[in-house]
Design an enzyme around this catalytic site. Structure first.
Site: not given
Length: 897
Positions: A455, A459
């Protein structure tokens, strides 16, 4: 450090090691006793490196497994050959540069695969080994393009920024097992950079200036660089960290609107007393929320920020943040395309909007189906103006336990989904010359977080992608920004306590997004904002002053460690905030001239500051030219088709006008660094004087070598006067052809001590006061309106001479003519009426606008012609204290082939 670092007993895996940086790392580690696994897809290149190492007595084996799919095989090869592995250098990379409009999915995917998936794959393979032995060092290779974004490199910028967050997360998960991860952003010559860098630049950025940092931070006794990011190249090394503005807190009620955000925008972006967070722990959301609730209703900017007639696409809009965005945009007049993979969720939001009198349509599909989503917008509303890339998933797992599928799925939804949606709207935005994009990162992507390697990487990659996008869109009025929101959503509910989910509503994020994608935002692009509970702040990079090592001597890991405090010092007043690759490279480029040498211009009256500056030298710079370049110069200072000896190469008398001598040296004198001066500001620099001495017949073609350095520095109290000297030689013979001295004045940079008055250097410093009689000759020449555009093709490409907006910044109504062009025109007047000269000196006293008339008044005094040049239309002097020394009769300097 006095003792040389040894890597005996260590095994290093280096990917992409067949050339460039990887090869240099391999040779350096092997020379310090390490076993080296040389991994490269080219078996020939890998084996050549191995042969070079073994021939020198080192130990190395070649490996050709693919980093993307065969990380486990690469780790196994190291174990089989050497019985272990302690250091991993993720260096493999590719370029597929292309503007976003023309980029193919394959070009985007290939770059992510090699850089991101490749680093993940090999790191995943060595991770259990490192954990078991409670030691490991990992280097991930980022890039300035990743940190700042770069035109035509959205794929590369995404991958390289993703590696920064990947590093920070690995650092957190590995710390208790003695595993350290560090990211570097190197600039170095390599097979990859050879495709985008000119040869003269490649010569300055040798990989040998990067490898010592890597060895220093991967040694067990090296400095603690865990989770840190370093920029390195050309002998310059510095740390970079995040800096966050204090931001602004708005009351989370009905008055929290995009109009309220507009009213607070300056405060949101104010970096006075900024913070320097290292992680999620350096944040107090509860206090922010408590403060927000207590303040009065928010002031509203006028006119109100609205979206009437605009169509906005919002991905992942079936719930949470996306739903909050959709409802807000609808209330403010927009047509809303509600995208979500959940049919139920998407239609529920559409129904909610239409029941309230708004306009909305559902696009039930994956965010990776960007074309399908845009098709809905076009069919339902006839256009699209705004994209909010919001869709996301979580697959949280410790790095040890993470599966390839969990890595890949998060990358697909977040990064590939964002790319695909942008790719679909981009041609529409280009055609209408308007577009607004907000992409969604996360604080986890900024700072890293335990259990979120996938993640955080995705991002951060979105941030790098968006920054590169902002450069491509700006001239088309397409602005792209990234937010890092924290809000209670279905996704965060899986990792947050319920009271936080309840307190931090998605509604408190939407107004910031609304302002960023509104017509009211005319400037902000490529920025990053952290948002939570009514609070918003901008986050940017801060770069330490760093340390520049001499470029004419080998750099070692020991030298790096000895200057570690300087490399990592953010508090000595030298920290900067680069926002582009050009700004970031500027400080690195200034180190090109940093050489360990004594100065021939040393003066006992010089201050220590000046003495050190005089010791700095440039690498020689080369100037290749042909007859065509000579003709271009002659034309650029007013020669015409009637002057055959200056514009026709087959003329029997073809020659270069003598002031051509300022051209070969320009790049050298222009790049001599001056930032060692106190309060140095390049915007306050004025070119004061130029002296050119012609020491030999001017070749009409060939290769010249320029060597430049600082000659004299004067403290004028409120200003500094710096004189540099550049010697231009014929490369083939070594004979000096020209010598130029150039004096610049830097306002506000005085007060450093030392000399206040310069030495008498004869013709170079003569006052050249005109006699009190009428000039012997007066020549008028009207410059062309295209004169500056033509002259800049010789050497000086400063936008001041071509772009009105740059001229305006400098305080001029329009672009100005180069001072050296005015000097050339006046020098031509001297030649036309008095013959050749062997030196010429001018003081720049005013500016000329292309199209104005130059009047040169000349007085012959013995062998010297004293002259003054004025602008007829404004009756101002532009060249003063000027003179040219004529060549003795019978000894004229003639141009030759």
């Amino acid at each position: 450090m006095s003792q040389e670092l040894s890597f005996k007993g260590h095994t290093v895996i280096i990917t992409g090691a067949g050339g460039g940086l990887g090869k240099t790392y391999s040779l350096f580690y092997a020379s310090r006793g390490a076993n080296v696994l040389v991994s490269d897809v080219s078996s020939v290149a890998a084996q050549k490196v191995v042969d070079e190492i073994t021939k020198a007595g080192g130990k190395a084996v070649a490996n050709t497994n693919n980093v993307v799919t065969d990380g486990a095989a690469i780790a196994k090869a190291a174990l089989d050959a050497f019985g272990g592995v302690t250091i991993l250098i993720n260096n493999a990379g590719i370029l597929r540069d292309k503007g976003i409009r023309n980029m193919t999915d394959q070009e985007f995917d290939a770059v992510q695969a090699v850089h991101l998936r490749g680093a993940y794959s090999v790191t995943k393979a060595v991770w259990p080994i490192f954990r078991k032995q409670k030691f490991g060092r990992i280097i991930n290779t980022s890039s300035a393009a990743g940190l700042y974004g770069n035109f035509g490199q959205t794929n590369y910028s995404a991958a390289k920024m993703g590696l920064v967050a990947f590093t920070k997360t690995l650092a957190r998960e590995g710390a208790k097992y003695g595993i350290h991860a560090t990211a570097i952003a190197p600039i170095a010559a390599s097979p990859m950079t050879e495709t985008v860098m000119p040869p003269e630049l490649l010569a300055q950025v040798k990989p040998e200036f990067v490898a010592p940092l890597v060895l220093a931070v991967t040694h067990p006794d090296g400095p603690n660089a865990n989770g840190k990011v370093y920029e390195v190249g050309a002998g310059y090394v510095t740390e970079i960290r995040w800096e966050r503005s204090k931001g602004a807190i708005l009351k989370p009620d009905a008055s929290f609107t995009p109009s309220a955000v507009k009213a607070k925008w300056e405060q949101i972006n104010d970096f006075t007393n900024a913070d320097h967070p290292g992680g999620l722990e350096d944040f107090d959301p509860q206090t922010i929320l408590e403060t927000a609730v207590k303040i009065q209703s928010n002031e509203q900017a006028s006119p109100e920020v609205r979206f009437d007639g605009k169509t906005v696409i919002i991905t992942g809009a079936g719930q949470g943040l996306g739903r909050a965005y959709a409802l807000m945009f609808s209330r403010l007049g927009a047509n809303v395309v509600v995208n979500d993979v959940s049919e139920k969720g998407a239609h529920a939001v559409v129904d909610e909007i239409t029941k309230a009198g708004g306009k909305a349509a559902a696009a039930v599909t994956s965010a990776e189906d960007g074309e399908g989503i845009v098709k809905v917008a076009l069919e339902k509303f006839g256009g699209v103006h705004i994209l909010i890339a919001n869709a996301g998933i979580l697959r949280d797992k410790s790095f040890t336990s993470m599966t390839d599928q969990e890595w890949d799925s998060v990358m697909a939804v977040h990064l590939k989904g964002t790319y695909k949606c942008v790719k679909a709207v981009w041609p529409i935005f280009l055609k209408q010359k308007y577009g607004r994009i907000v992409t969604t990162a996360s604080q986890v992507g900024i700072y890293g977080n335990f259990g979120q390697a996938n993640y955080s990487t995705a991002k951060a990659a979105i941030l790098g992608f968006t920054r590169a996008l902002s450069f491509e869109g700006r001239k088309y009025n397409i602005l792209a920004n990234t937010i890092a929101p924290s809000a209670g959503t279905a996704m965060t509910a899986t990792v947050w306590p319920q009271e936080m989910v309840d307190a931090f509503k998605p509604d408190y994020i939407a107004p910031i997004v609304g302002y960023l994608v509104s017509e009211a935002n005319e400037e902000t692009s490529g920025k990053l904002y952290e948002i939570m509970g009514g609070w918003a702040a901008q986050t940017r990079w801060q770069r330490a002053g760093g340390y520049g090592f001499p470029v004419n001597k080998p750099l070692t890991p020991e030298a790096i460690i000895s200057k570690w405090d300087g490399i990592t010092n953010f508090d000595d007043g030298r920290a900067t905030h680069p926002t582009t690759m050009a700004e970031a490279f500027e400080q690195m480029a200034e180190n090109f001239s940093n050489k360990a040498a004594d100065s021939p211009y040393a003066d006992s009256e010089d201050s220590e500051l000046v003495a050190k500056a005089k010791e700095l030298t440039h690498e020689p710079q080369y100037y290749n030219y042909t007859e065509k370049d000579v003709i271009l110069y002659n034309l650029s200072i007013g020669a015409t088709e009637k002057d055959l000896k200056w514009v026709f190469e087959n003329s029997e008398d073809f020659e270069a006008l003598p002031t051509f001598g300022v051209i070969p040296q320009f790049e050298t004198s222009y790049t001599i660094p001056l930032d060692w001066l106190p309060n140095y500001n390049p915007a306050k620099l004025l070119h004061g004087e130029q002296y050119l001495e012609i020491k030999a017949p001017i070749p009409l073609s060939g290769e010249l070598v320029n060597e430049g350095r600082i000659m004299e520095v004067l403290d004028k109290g409120k200003a500094a006067a710096v004189t540099s000297v550049t010697e231009t030689k014929d490369k083939a013979t070594g004979k000096v052809i020209f010598q130029n001295t150039s004096t610049v004045f830097i306002r506000g940079s005085g007060g450093f001590g030392g000399k206040r008055s310069g030495k008498d250097r004869g013709a170079a410093t003569a006052a050249n006061t005109p006699p009190k009689r009428k000039p012997d000759v007066v020549v008028e020449e009207k410059t062309q309106t295209t004169q500056a555009a033509l002259y800049r093709l010789n050497a000086d490409r400063n936008p001041l001479h071509i772009l009105p907006e740059f001229a305006a910044i400098a305080g001029f109504d329009k672009p100005i003519l180069h001072g050296l062009c005015s000097m050339g025109i006046a020098g031509k007047h001297v030649v036309q009426h008095f013959g050749q000269f062997k030196d010429i000196k001018v003081r720049f006293a005013g500016v000329v606008f292309p199209g104005e008339t130059l009047v040169t008044e000349m007085w012959k005094e013995g062998e010297k012609v004293i002259f003054t040049t004025k602008v007829k239309e404004r009756n101002i002097t532009v060249l003063a204290a000027a003179a040219a020394t004529l060549v003795n009769q019978g000894g004229a300097v003639k141009s030759k082939l």
